[in-house]
Scaffold this motif. Structure first.
Motif, PDB file in Angstrom:
ATOM      1  N   THR A 261      25.885  55.363  81.820  1.00 22.64           N
ATOM      2  CA  THR A 261      24.950  54.408  81.426  1.00 22.64           C
ATOM      3  C   THR A 261      24.095  54.195  82.702  1.00 22.64           C
ATOM      4  N   GLU A 262      24.105  54.762  83.772  1.00 22.28           N
ATOM      5  CA  GLU A 262      23.412  54.425  85.199  1.00 22.28           C
ATOM      6  C   GLU A 262      23.690  53.079  85.699  1.00 22.28           C
ATOM      7  N   LEU A 263      24.685  52.516  85.273  1.00 22.22           N
ATOM      8  CA  LEU A 263      25.131  51.017  85.566  1.00 22.22           C
ATOM      9  C   LEU A 263      26.188  51.141  86.865  1.00 22.22           C
ATOM     10  N   PRO A 264      26.438  50.348  87.786  1.00 23.99           N
ATOM     11  CA  PRO A 264      27.304  50.260  88.819  1.00 23.99           C
ATOM     12  C   PRO A 264      28.711  50.508  88.381  1.00 23.99           C
ATOM     13  N   ASN A 265      29.382  51.441  88.967  1.00 24.25           N
ATOM     14  CA  ASN A 265      30.860  51.691  88.334  1.00 24.25           C
ATOM     15  C   ASN A 265      31.774  50.747  88.997  1.00 24.25           C
ATOM     16  N   ARG A 266      33.095  51.359  88.884  1.00 26.37           N
ATOM     17  CA  ARG A 266      34.250  50.318  89.235  1.00 26.37           C
ATOM     18  C   ARG A 266      34.259  50.085  90.839  1.00 26.37           C
ATOM     19  N   GLU A 267      33.974  50.888  91.632  1.00 26.79           N
ATOM     20  CA  GLU A 267      34.050  50.667  93.192  1.00 26.79           C
ATOM     21  C   GLU A 267      32.965  49.951  93.677  1.00 26.79           C
ATOM     22  N   VAL A 316      24.797  50.040  74.747  1.00 26.42           N
ATOM     23  CA  VAL A 316      25.750  48.783  75.004  1.00 26.42           C
ATOM     24  C   VAL A 316      25.374  48.198  76.540  1.00 26.42           C
ATOM     25  N   GLY A 317      25.383  49.221  77.527  1.00 30.63           N
ATOM     26  CA  GLY A 317      25.210  48.835  78.787  1.00 30.63           C
ATOM     27  C   GLY A 317      23.663  48.076  78.842  1.00 30.63           C
ATOM     28  N   ARG A 318      22.641  48.918  78.314  1.00 31.67           N
ATOM     29  CA  ARG A 318      21.164  48.307  78.337  1.00 31.67           C
ATOM     30  C   ARG A 318      21.106  46.894  77.964  1.00 31.67           C
ATOM     31  N   ARG A 319      21.851  46.653  76.583  1.00 31.00           N
ATOM     32  CA  ARG A 319      21.965  45.293  76.026  1.00 31.00           C
ATOM     33  C   ARG A 319      22.613  44.528  76.869  1.00 31.00           C
ATOM     34  N   LEU A 320      23.757  44.593  77.447  1.00 29.14           N
ATOM     35  CA  LEU A 320      24.339  43.692  78.177  1.00 29.14           C
ATOM     36  C   LEU A 320      23.669  43.288  79.436  1.00 29.14           C
ATOM     37  N   SER A 321      22.872  44.441  80.143  1.00 26.62           N
ATOM     38  CA  SER A 321      22.016  43.816  81.294  1.00 26.62           C
ATOM     39  C   SER A 321      20.762  43.284  80.778  1.00 26.62           C
ATOM     40  N   GLY A 326      18.273  38.055  81.334  1.00 37.24           N
ATOM     41  CA  GLY A 326      17.637  36.756  80.552  1.00 37.24           C
ATOM     42  C   GLY A 326      18.392  35.699  81.051  1.00 37.24           C
ATOM     43  N   CYS A 327      19.569  35.372  81.283  1.00 40.92           N
ATOM     44  CA  CYS A 327      20.401  34.242  81.533  1.00 40.92           C
ATOM     45  C   CYS A 327      20.131  34.008  83.007  1.00 40.92           C
ATOM     46  N   ASP A 328      20.052  34.872  83.844  1.00 43.94           N
ATOM     47  CA  ASP A 328      19.593  34.845  85.479  1.00 43.94           C
ATOM     48  C   ASP A 328      18.249  34.060  85.181  1.00 43.94           C
ATOM     49  N   MET A 329      17.295  34.523  84.788  1.00 47.58           N
ATOM     50  CA  MET A 329      15.875  34.229  84.821  1.00 47.58           C
ATOM     51  C   MET A 329      16.027  32.673  84.199  1.00 47.58           C
ATOM     52  N   ALA A 330      16.772  32.366  82.964  1.00 48.86           N
ATOM     53  CA  ALA A 330      16.710  31.037  82.380  1.00 48.86           C
ATOM     54  C   ALA A 330      17.313  30.098  83.613  1.00 48.86           C
ATOM     55  N   SER A 331      18.352  30.480  84.420  1.00 49.65           N
ATOM     56  CA  SER A 331      18.825  29.529  85.157  1.00 49.65           C
ATOM     57  C   SER A 331      18.037  29.629  86.463  1.00 49.65           C
ATOM     58  N   GLY A 332      17.205  30.463  86.697  1.00 51.60           N
ATOM     59  CA  GLY A 332      16.361  30.473  88.108  1.00 51.60           C
ATOM     60  C   GLY A 332      17.354  31.063  89.014  1.00 51.60           C
ATOM     61  N   LEU A 368      26.874  37.571  74.970  1.00 52.27           N
ATOM     62  CA  LEU A 368      27.351  38.835  75.243  1.00 52.27           C
ATOM     63  C   LEU A 368      28.063  39.397  73.784  1.00 52.27           C
ATOM     64  N   VAL A 369      28.784  38.672  73.147  1.00 52.07           N
ATOM     65  CA  VAL A 369      29.465  38.828  72.091  1.00 52.07           C
ATOM     66  C   VAL A 369      28.541  38.916  70.848  1.00 52.07           C
ATOM     67  N   ASP A 370      27.583  37.891  70.730  1.00 48.70           N
ATOM     68  CA  ASP A 370      26.463  37.938  69.802  1.00 48.70           C
ATOM     69  C   ASP A 370      25.646  39.253  69.878  1.00 48.70           C
ATOM     70  N   ALA A 371      25.432  39.616  71.198  1.00 54.52           N
ATOM     71  CA  ALA A 371      24.334  40.684  71.337  1.00 54.52           C
ATOM     72  C   ALA A 371      25.133  42.075  70.665  1.00 54.52           C
TER      73      ALA A 371
END
Length: 697
Positions: A261-267, A316-321, A326-332, A368-371
């Motif tokens: 997914t090119e996302l960060p892993n567990r470590e 899935v990883g892209r959608r979660l990101s 979007g939540c980060d931008m909405a909350s500043g 996230l559940v809805d997405a």
């Protein structure tokens, strides 16, 4: 003083200083060697001059004293020697005639006269009649024979003279040469340091580059243009740094990035969570860790294949990101954004570094559940997934990554057990439940190893006359302290810890042995055994069934295997492949809990099954619920058309029995007829049932 000492020590350890000192030592050694050679040569010349001068002086003295010595004029000779010794700087001087008599003697000290003992060199010179001299310890001894004009040897003149000028000359030469050496060092040492420094400047460049490389700064290039081995070495360093930089980047990617997914892993997620949790403790803030597990992903992955499954995980990883961004931008919150990571399989985590309260985490979790509920487009197909989310808030639910992830995982498991596609916050009671589940799993392992499991049998009766026509094998656990436990108390734990397959095999073997024992007593009653998904999907399932039949010496037609509808429809082709060989041997198969799943009629007509078992939920409600009654009637009509037997589960009232019999049900089981019972009680029940049937006939 300490920094100064360190600086001096560092300078003294540098290559420039070492090479400069080495050059200075070579200059000094070369100068010293040349000066020594010069000094030796000068000393030799000075010595020869002094000896020649002393010999000439003594020979002149011998010529002047020839007549006085020949006439034995001791007074004149003694006076002459006394005057001469002071003028030439001799230490002692004396004159012997040819009879070795002392005609005159003089000394530079207060030595008493008349005690002279002639030196060996004087005696040899008198005897041989020639000039003799000897130099030792800076003292020159010269003995010259005295001849008359008629060449008659009349005596010898002896002189002992210290070569003071030779010692003075040597000391002066040493002082002069020392000054020259120091002057040369003073002139040439700084020049050598400058030359060595320029020559070793590329080495310093390489050293600085190596120091930077040790601090993992490999994005650099060394520029050395000397045209010699140092330039070759610098180019080798550049190639090495480039390879190391590429390798470190690849290692970092492998260590901290999920390759699917090119996302960060567990470590990477663990390290970031540790940093954020520590910061929240210092600042008094709070954040949250979300643990996500996809619902129904395994089924989709098995259907699409591994490659498409990886593409789905990437989406899935892209959608979660996108949701978290979007939540980060909405909350500043752009300075410390949220992080989405993939732990492995279909498990994801989300780190919310800062939240105002738990409601913020709940809102993001629900988004996230809805997405994830929205369809995914894979190879022209729409794929629907769900996600179960567990939320742990820090610092109250934990202050370290391991605790937070464990608590979020526990909350996610509760959400999944509640039906999935929902979010659940961690509660302290979940830890107790997890501990109890762990204890239960350990005790269950002991139960399997120590043969604490027992099999009960629930009779299946004919709808027509109530005679016993079969039995369903149901496992029980004879717990050492809790007593007899039903499957509902431990089957779920057995599935989660992987023991369900082993328990299923044990029940199969025990039921086969019991059915064979009934046959030996004259009761040919088929026994039905439930098969778990793990047991059925294992390679060699057919072989294990045949081995159990062979070990018990039980005819295959007396064994019935029950598969749930969800197992049957998950991979119909594999079901047909697994079931048909056993069915050809005579083993019967039933679809358990029929009507609760999603059967395909196209596959249903091809399935090699013999029995439909109507789920007890429909049987229980059929007398009060019109829809449940229609489902039961439909199942019975379908079974009749396919010429299959039917077993109604959970029959508890006479009304249910009458309705089922009227609709054509073949067999029934439930508390109306008998509860599950030990093998001995079942034999008694079946024997009595057959006896009553015989009497009725």
């Amino acid at each position: 003083m300490a920094p100064i000492r360190k600086a001096v020590a560092r300078v003294m350890r540098s290559l420039v200083m070492k090479f400069t000192l080495l050059t200075g030592a070579l200059i000094f050694a070369t100068t010293l060697m040349l000066m020594t050679l010069e000094n030796v040569s000068a000393q030799r010349e000075t010595r020869n001059l002094l000896i020649e001068r002393s010999v000439a002086t003594l020979q002149a003295t011998a010529s002047r004293l020839a007549n006085p010595i020949s006439t034995n004029d001791a007074g004149y000779v003694d006076l002459y020697v006394e005057e001469l010794i002071a003028s030439i700087g001799a230490s002692q001087m004396y004159v012997l005639n040819n009879r070795r008599e002392v005609l005159g003697e003089a000394y530079d000290d207060d030595r008493e006269q008349g005690q002279l003992r002639a030196a060996d060199i004087a005696v040899m010179s008198l005897g041989a009649g020639d000039l003799r001299y000897d130099l030792h310890d800076g003292m020159l001894e010269v003995s010259a024979p005295v001849y008359t004009q008629s060449r008659r040897l009349v005596g010898v003149v002896y002189m002992q003279q210290p070569l003071v000028e030779l010692v003075a000359s040597r000391n002066a030469a040493f002082q002069r040469q020392t000054l020259i050496a120091l002057f040369a060092l003073g002139i040439f040492l700084p020049l050598a340091a400058l030359i060595v420094g320029r020559a070793l400047r590329p080495v310093q460049t390489l050293t600085d580059a190596a120091r930077l490389a040790s601090s993992k700064n490999l994005d650099m290039r060394i520029s050395v243009k000397t045209g010699d081995e140092l330039e070759v070495l610098a180019n080798a360093f550049n190639r090495m740094f480039a390879r190391l930089d590429g390798n470190l980047k690849r290692i970092h990617r492998l260590a901290y990035v999920d390759l699917v997914t090119e996302l960060p892993n567990r470590e990477r997620f663990r390290k970031e969570t540790e940093r954020v949790a520590r910061k929240s403790l210092e600042d008094g803030g709070s954040g949250a860790v979300l643990f996500l597990d996809l619902d129904r992903f395994k089924r989709v992955n098995d259907s699409l294949g591994i490659g498409e499954g990886d593409r789905l995980l990437e989406m899935v990883g892209r959608r979660l990101s996108e949701v978290t961004r979007g939540c980060d931008m909405a909350s500043g919150n752009t300075e410390d954004p949220s992080m989405v990571a993939r732990l492995g399989g279909d498990e994801f985590t989300v780190l919310l570094p800062t939240i105002e309260d738990s409601a913020d985490a709940a809102r993001i979790a629900n988004k996230l559940v809805d997405a994830i509920r929205l369809p995914f487009e894979i190879s022209g197909h729409q794929v629907f997934l769900g996600v179960s989310v567990g939320v742990a808030v820090f610092p109250q639910d934990g202050a370290d990554p391991e605790t937070l992830m464990r608590h979020a995982d526990l909350a996610m498991a509760h959400a999944k057990r509640a039906g999935g596609s929902a979010a659940q916050f961690f509660e302290p009671t979940m830890n107790q439940s997890a501990f109890e589940r762990l204890v239960l799993e350990n005790e269950l392992r002991d139960a399997v190893a120590q043969d604490q499991l027992v099999v009960f049998y629930q009779p299946k009766v004919l709808m027509t006359d109530g005679a016993c026509a079969g039995a369903e094998a149901l496992v029980r656990w004879q717990h050492p302290t809790a007593g007899l436990l039903s499957p509902g108390a431990f089957i779920e734990a057995a599935e989660e810890c992987g023991l369900i397959g082993e328990i299923g095999d044990w029940v199969l073997r025990a039921a086969c042995r019991e059915a064979a024992a009934w046959r030996d007593r004259g009761l040919e009653i088929p026994v039905a055994v439930n098969v778990s998904a793990m047991q059925f999907e294992r390679d060699g399932f057919s072989d294990s069934v045949l081995e159990a039949l062979a070990a018990a010496n039980l005819p295959p037609h007396l064994l019935e295997l029950e598969l749930t509808e969800s197992i049957a429809m998950e991979n119909p082709e594999r079901v047909i492949e697994q079931v048909q060989p056993l069915r050809d041997r005579g083993v019967n198969f039933a679809i358990d809990d029929f009507g609760t799943g999603h059967s395909s009629l196209a596959y249903l007509t091809r399935m090699p099954f013999d029995v439909f078992k109507i789920d007890q939920s429909f049987v229980r409600d059929m007398t009060t619920d019109h829809h449940a009654r229609i489902v039961v009637e439909t199942i019975l009509a379908m079974a009749k058309s396919l010429k299959l037997e039917t077993v109604a589960e959970g029959v508890e009232t006479p009304e249910q029995h009458q309705m089922l019999r009227a609709q054509g049900a073949t067999l029934a089981q439930g508390f109306l007829f008998a509860r599950p019972m030990p093998a001995g009680d079942f034999v008694a029940f079946a024997t009595e049932s057959h006896t009553d049937r015989a009497v009725g006939e």
